[in-house]
Design an enzyme around this catalytic site. Structure first.
Site, PDB file in Angstrom:
ATOM      1  N   GLY A   1       7.977  34.988  -9.782  1.00  5.66           N
ATOM      2  CA  GLY A   1       7.910  34.769  -8.410  1.00  5.66           C
ATOM      3  C   GLY A   1       8.749  36.061  -8.050  1.00  5.66           C
ATOM      4  N   ASN A   2       8.709  35.906  -6.615  1.00  4.70           N
ATOM      5  CA  ASN A   2       9.511  37.296  -5.824  1.00  4.70           C
ATOM      6  C   ASN A   2      10.259  36.741  -4.837  1.00  4.70           C
ATOM      7  OD1 ASN A   2       7.777  37.538  -3.380  1.00  4.70           O
ATOM      8  ND2 ASN A   2       6.215  37.584  -4.963  1.00  4.70           N
TER       9      ASN A   2
END
Ligand code: C5P
Length: 230
Positions: free
Chosen positions: A29-30
């Site tokens: 993810g980020n």
């Protein structure tokens, strides 16, 4: 008072960060909070637009009043949702942080800890949704007069970041590009934003440091005159 210049217009905005599953419990993810995309949706709705917000993972944000939200997880899901919603819209804004890569395969069972060295993670490229929207329009498969992209770049805001932004605008082929300076407590997971708004027609204006709603207003001010006459 806000202008009511988006009345009768339909806009589609992506927001948040995609999550690319690795196994049933893990993902890549980020740090995108989704705040900028949600601010864009809120301001557009206030200005009278019919807003579809395609939301990947975000911080715990309230959906702005009157905004239709469609939730997605992965880049592939975001892509399908955007391609379906964008056709016939007046403007699309790709504010989401899309993972450039995803794990090549989804492991069906939770990857177990073992005494052996871990297997290297194999990644594969995700579609570039913004570039695809531009290409679909060029090929006549998609009707949408204004396509807006975002770019988060590190470096000096007035030199490096601006140059990266100009190059990215040309490469992506969108009509408007918001360039954010990131790092040093800028842009991600914070309330404020600053940068540049670049247009394919050569117009450039700085976006002063301020709330994400200010950036949203600046962007809609630039989109509004570029919409097709009604
Ligand atoms: O190339 P870069 O990732 O910096 O471009 C950012 C812009 O492209 C953003 O508008 C983002 O939403 C979009 N993007 C996309 N699909 C990707 C990666 C980025 O639509 N796979």
């Amino acid at each position: 008072a806000l202008p009511f210049d988006l009345a009768g217009r339909r806009v589609v905005i992506s927001a948040g960060g995609t999550r690319e599953p690795l196994d049933p419990v893990r993902y890549l993810g980020n740090r995108s909070s989704g705040r900028q995309g949600y601010a864009l949706a809120r301001v557009a709705a206030h200005r009278g637009a019919d807003v579809t917000l395609v939301s990947a993972h975000t911080a715990d944000l309230a959906v702005p009043a009157g905004v239709r939200v469609e939730r997605v997880g992965t880049a592939e899901e975001l892509r399908s949702a955007m391609l379906a919603a964008a056709d016939g819209a007046d403007a699309v804004v790709m504010a989401a942080a899309v993972a450039d890569f995803r794990p090549e395969s989804l492991v069906q069972h939770k990857i177990k800890k073992s005494d052996r060295d871990p297997e290297p993670l194999k990644l594969t490229r995700n579609p570039d949704i913004l570039a695809e929207l531009v290409e679909a329009r060029r090929a006549g498969r998609l009707r949408v007069p204004v396509i807006v992209g975002f770019a988060a770049e590190t470096g000096d805001p007035d030199t490096t970041v601006l140059d990266y932004g100009r190059a990215k605008l040309a490469r992506k082929g969108c009509d408007l590009l918001v360039v954010n300076a990131v790092g040093d407590g800028q842009a991600f997971e914070v309330e404020d934003n600053a940068g540049w708004l670049l247009a394919a027609d050569g117009a450039e204006r700085p976006i002063p440091h301020g709330a994400k709603s200010l950036l949203a207003s600046t962007l809609w001010d630039a989109v509004s005159p570029r919409l097709e006459p009604k």
